[in-house]
Design an enzyme around this catalytic site. Structure first.
Site, PDB file in Angstrom:
ATOM      1  N   SER A 174      -1.424  -1.949   2.481  1.00  0.00           N
ATOM      2  CA  SER A 174      -1.858  -0.645   2.525  1.00  0.00           C
ATOM      3  C   SER A 174      -2.909  -0.088   1.265  1.00  0.00           C
ATOM      4  O   SER A 174      -2.489  -0.523   0.133  1.00  0.00           O
ATOM      5  CB  SER A 174      -0.585   0.482   2.274  1.00  0.00           C
ATOM      6  OG  SER A 174      -1.034   1.657   2.238  1.00  0.00           O
ATOM      7  N   LYS A 210      -4.041  -1.408   6.319  1.00  0.00           N
ATOM      8  CA  LYS A 210      -4.274   0.161   6.490  1.00  0.00           C
ATOM      9  C   LYS A 210      -4.920   0.785   5.423  1.00  0.00           C
ATOM     10  O   LYS A 210      -4.863   0.613   4.230  1.00  0.00           O
ATOM     11  CB  LYS A 210      -2.544   0.222   6.476  1.00  0.00           C
ATOM     12  CG  LYS A 210      -2.331   1.765   6.242  1.00  0.00           C
ATOM     13  CD  LYS A 210      -1.007   2.007   6.633  1.00  0.00           C
ATOM     14  CE  LYS A 210      -0.208   3.109   5.340  1.00  0.00           C
ATOM     15  NZ  LYS A 210       1.247   3.195   5.516  1.00  0.00           N
ATOM     16  N   LYS A 242      -6.244   4.381   3.907  1.00  0.00           N
ATOM     17  CA  LYS A 242      -5.846   5.628   3.807  1.00  0.00           C
ATOM     18  C   LYS A 242      -7.136   6.539   3.801  1.00  0.00           C
ATOM     19  O   LYS A 242      -8.119   6.032   3.408  1.00  0.00           O
ATOM     20  CB  LYS A 242      -5.226   6.131   2.339  1.00  0.00           C
ATOM     21  CG  LYS A 242      -3.919   5.262   1.869  1.00  0.00           C
ATOM     22  CD  LYS A 242      -2.793   6.112   2.764  1.00  0.00           C
ATOM     23  CE  LYS A 242      -1.365   5.512   2.337  1.00  0.00           C
ATOM     24  NZ  LYS A 242      -0.207   6.139   2.993  1.00  0.00           N
ATOM     25  N   ASP A 279      -4.281   5.900   7.824  1.00  0.00           N
ATOM     26  CA  ASP A 279      -2.952   6.639   7.589  1.00  0.00           C
ATOM     27  C   ASP A 279      -3.646   7.903   6.738  1.00  0.00           C
ATOM     28  O   ASP A 279      -4.222   7.883   5.608  1.00  0.00           O
ATOM     29  CB  ASP A 279      -2.071   5.820   6.681  1.00  0.00           C
ATOM     30  CG  ASP A 279      -0.795   6.594   6.370  1.00  0.00           C
ATOM     31  OD1 ASP A 279      -0.654   7.864   6.929  1.00  0.00           O
ATOM     32  OD2 ASP A 279      -0.117   5.898   5.608  1.00  0.00           O
ATOM     33  N   GLU A 322      -1.853   6.574  11.724  1.00  0.00           N
ATOM     34  CA  GLU A 322      -0.486   6.971  10.990  1.00  0.00           C
ATOM     35  C   GLU A 322      -0.674   8.397  10.643  1.00  0.00           C
ATOM     36  O   GLU A 322      -1.296   8.821  10.013  1.00  0.00           O
ATOM     37  CB  GLU A 322      -0.287   6.023  10.028  1.00  0.00           C
ATOM     38  CG  GLU A 322       1.243   6.282   9.550  1.00  0.00           C
ATOM     39  CD  GLU A 322       1.791   5.355   8.281  1.00  0.00           C
ATOM     40  OE1 GLU A 322       0.848   4.026   8.597  1.00  0.00           O
ATOM     41  OE2 GLU A 322       2.414   5.503   7.661  1.00  0.00           O
ATOM     42  N   ASP A 367       5.018   8.594  10.878  1.00  0.00           N
ATOM     43  CA  ASP A 367       5.759   8.270   9.415  1.00  0.00           C
ATOM     44  C   ASP A 367       6.529   9.384   9.027  1.00  0.00           C
ATOM     45  O   ASP A 367       7.850   9.592   9.384  1.00  0.00           O
ATOM     46  CB  ASP A 367       4.604   7.924   8.628  1.00  0.00           C
ATOM     47  CG  ASP A 367       5.040   7.442   7.021  1.00  0.00           C
ATOM     48  OD1 ASP A 367       6.424   7.586   7.077  1.00  0.00           O
ATOM     49  OD2 ASP A 367       4.412   7.162   6.222  1.00  0.00           O
ATOM     50  N   LYS A 423      10.966   3.541   7.758  1.00  0.00           N
ATOM     51  CA  LYS A 423      11.207   3.198   6.438  1.00  0.00           C
ATOM     52  C   LYS A 423      12.639   3.636   6.185  1.00  0.00           C
ATOM     53  O   LYS A 423      13.396   4.623   6.531  1.00  0.00           O
ATOM     54  CB  LYS A 423      10.545   4.060   5.445  1.00  0.00           C
ATOM     55  CG  LYS A 423       8.769   3.821   5.579  1.00  0.00           C
ATOM     56  CD  LYS A 423       8.211   4.931   4.672  1.00  0.00           C
ATOM     57  CE  LYS A 423       6.639   4.735   4.977  1.00  0.00           C
ATOM     58  NZ  LYS A 423       5.867   5.648   4.144  1.00  0.00           N
ATOM     59  N   GLY A 439       6.453   1.149   3.909  1.00  0.00           N
ATOM     60  CA  GLY A 439       6.670   0.940   2.321  1.00  0.00           C
ATOM     61  C   GLY A 439       6.634   2.166   1.669  1.00  0.00           C
ATOM     62  O   GLY A 439       5.706   2.990   2.052  1.00  0.00           O
TER      63      GLY A 439
HETATM   64  O1  OSB Z   1       2.411   7.149   3.999  1.00  0.00           O
HETATM   65  O2  OSB Z   1       3.038   4.909   4.215  1.00  0.00           O
HETATM   66  C1  OSB Z   1       2.722   5.777   3.293  1.00  0.00           C
HETATM   67  C2  OSB Z   1       3.082   4.722  -0.218  1.00  0.00           C
HETATM   68  C3  OSB Z   1       3.856   6.109  -0.798  1.00  0.00           C
HETATM   69  C4  OSB Z   1       3.697   7.095   0.079  1.00  0.00           C
HETATM   70  C5  OSB Z   1       3.643   7.006   1.329  1.00  0.00           C
HETATM   71  C6  OSB Z   1       3.072   5.824   1.928  1.00  0.00           C
HETATM   72  C7  OSB Z   1       2.920   4.739   1.201  1.00  0.00           C
HETATM   73  C8  OSB Z   1       2.060   3.606   1.543  1.00  0.00           C
HETATM   74  C9  OSB Z   1       2.441   2.241   0.700  1.00  0.00           C
HETATM   75  O3  OSB Z   1       1.275   3.468   2.456  1.00  0.00           O
HETATM   76  C10 OSB Z   1       2.948   1.042   1.298  1.00  0.00           C
HETATM   77  C11 OSB Z   1       3.528  -0.077   0.616  1.00  0.00           C
HETATM   78  O4  OSB Z   1       4.538   0.285   0.072  1.00  0.00           O
HETATM   79  O5  OSB Z   1       2.840  -1.035   0.458  1.00  0.00           O
HETATM   80 MG    MG Z   2       2.478   6.759   6.083  1.00  0.00          MG
END
Ligand code: OSB
Ligand code: MG
Length: 367
Positions: free
Chosen positions: A134, A160, A162, A187, A212, A237, A261, A289
């Site tokens: 991510s 992924k 952001k 995401d 996402e 999510d 998660k 994660g």
């Molecule tokens: O939206 O998935 C998410 C990390 C913190 C809060 C929200 C998210 C995330 C990640 C991290 O996308 C994914 C990872 O742990 O590698």
């Molecule tokens: Mg997410």
């Protein structure tokens, strides 16, 4: 009977800043939990963030709810009843990340007691799972393209990215032009509203695996309406906190994929129930994660080894997050796969010396 529970807040500096639509972080404040009964100790990690921008829970609310309400309620109980107790208790509404921390430590404890792996304890089947990475919002499209290139080189099977308003369609198009066949997804962490549907429809030409959580954390109905207007599959999510949320989402058609998660949904029991529901409906799931240390990663890997986890998880190598992890051995990837520990319990050793050196506060409770 649970005789002792310890909470440790540790700080761990991320190797690179992680930025999402609602904020950024450079350092994690992580709560580690140990639960002792008889001669076994179970470990877990509470996945809360530092700020209430992903969930209302934070490191400080979780600490408060754990020490003032949850721990006093579970001390002295049988470890085997903890998962059911936490799911049903009227003592604490919500605060699922705080509850999950105790539930997940109880599962590690149970696995250790039986001499089996956490994977086997939660019903996992695979020895290794496909993994992705991510990537936070980068300062320029060029920086993003080169970050994507390096993770593809490392073998990650899902990239992924952001996004937020102003850093979305054009930025993703730059990545797609450079990597025509790469498995990429976006995401948004709830940064859009249904009125942005025509803007988001431009993503359809980019062949993303999914988008996402484009809309509000509590707006399943608008997700269902958006899904009818775009071809890119929506993955939920933040919206999915329980099996009830998942049932509603599937009924409404609010998305075609769910990111599970275990910390977000209250622990393994709820995570497995959501997995089972999705499997019945032929809805693919993957393990998300929360920038966990190696303790939380071991738990995520156990879950991701269940058969419905058919899409690579946000489960990256220790190196992607930290200069040095808090478990031995650290997590690594090989051809985009990560081995699910097969040793007893979480299957990796908490590095007690390193954890002690990183501890900012410690709370001990005895029955
Ligand atoms: O939206 O998935 C998410 C990390 C913190 C809060 C929200 C998210 C995330 C990640 C991290 O996308 C994914 C990872 O742990 O590698
Ligand atoms: Mg997410």
């Amino acid at each position: 009977m649970i005789e002792r529970i310890e909470l440790r807040e540790i700080h761990l500096a991320l190797r690179t800043r992680f930025e999402i639509s609602s904020g950024f972080k450079d350092t994690r404040r992580i709560i580690l939990v140990t639960l002792t009964a008889g001669d076994q100790t179970g470990w877990s990690e509470c996945v809360v963030g530092e700020e209430p921008n992903y969930s209302y829970e934070t490191t400080d609310t979780a600490w408060h709810v754990l020490i003032d309400f949850l721990i006093p309620a579970v001390l002295g109980r049988d470890v085997a009843e903890i998962a059911a107790f936490l799911e049903a208790t009227p003592l604490v509404r919500g605060h699922r990340m705080a509850k999950a921390a105790l539930e997940m430590a109880s599962q590690d404890w149970e696995a250790r007691g039986k001499g089996i792996s956490l994977r086997d304890q939660v019903g996992g089947v695979s020895d290794k799972v496909p993994v992705g990475v991510s990537i936070g919002i980068q300062s320029t499209d060029q920086a993003l393209v080169s970050t994507v290139a390096s993770y593809l080189d490392e073998g990650y099977r899902k990239i992924k990215i952001k996004i937020k308003p102003g850093r979305d369609v054009d930025m993703l198009r730059a990545v797609r032009e450079r990597f025509p066949d790469a498995p990429i997804m976006a995401d948004a962490n709830s940064a859009y509203r249904l009125r942005d549907a025509s803007h988001l429809r431009q993503l359809d030409e980019l062949g993303l695996m999914m988008i996402e959580q484009p809309l509000g954390h509590d707006d399943l109905l608008d997700h269902a309406r958006l899904q009818r207007e775009i071809e890119t599959p929506i993955c939920l999510d933040e919206s999915i906190r329980s099996v009830g949320d998942a049932k509603l989402a599937l009924e409404l058609g609010a998305g075609r994929i769910i990111n599970i998660k275990p910390g977000r949904v209250g622990g393994f029991r709820s995570a497995v129930a959501i997995h089972d529901l999705c499997r019945e409906h032929q809805v693919p799931v993957w393990c998300g994660g929360m920038l966990e240390s190696g303790i939380g990663r071991a738990h995520n890997l156990a879950l991701a080894s269940l058969p419905g986890f058919v899409i690579p998880g946000d489960i990256s190598a220790s190196r992607r997050y930290w200069d040095r992890d808090v478990v031995i051995p650290e997590f690594t990837i090989d051809e985009g796969m990560m081995a699910v520990p097969s040793g007893v319990g979480i299957g990796v050793e908490p590095d007690l010396e390193r954890i002690a050196a990183l501890t900012d506060r410690l709370a001990t409770f005895e029955a």
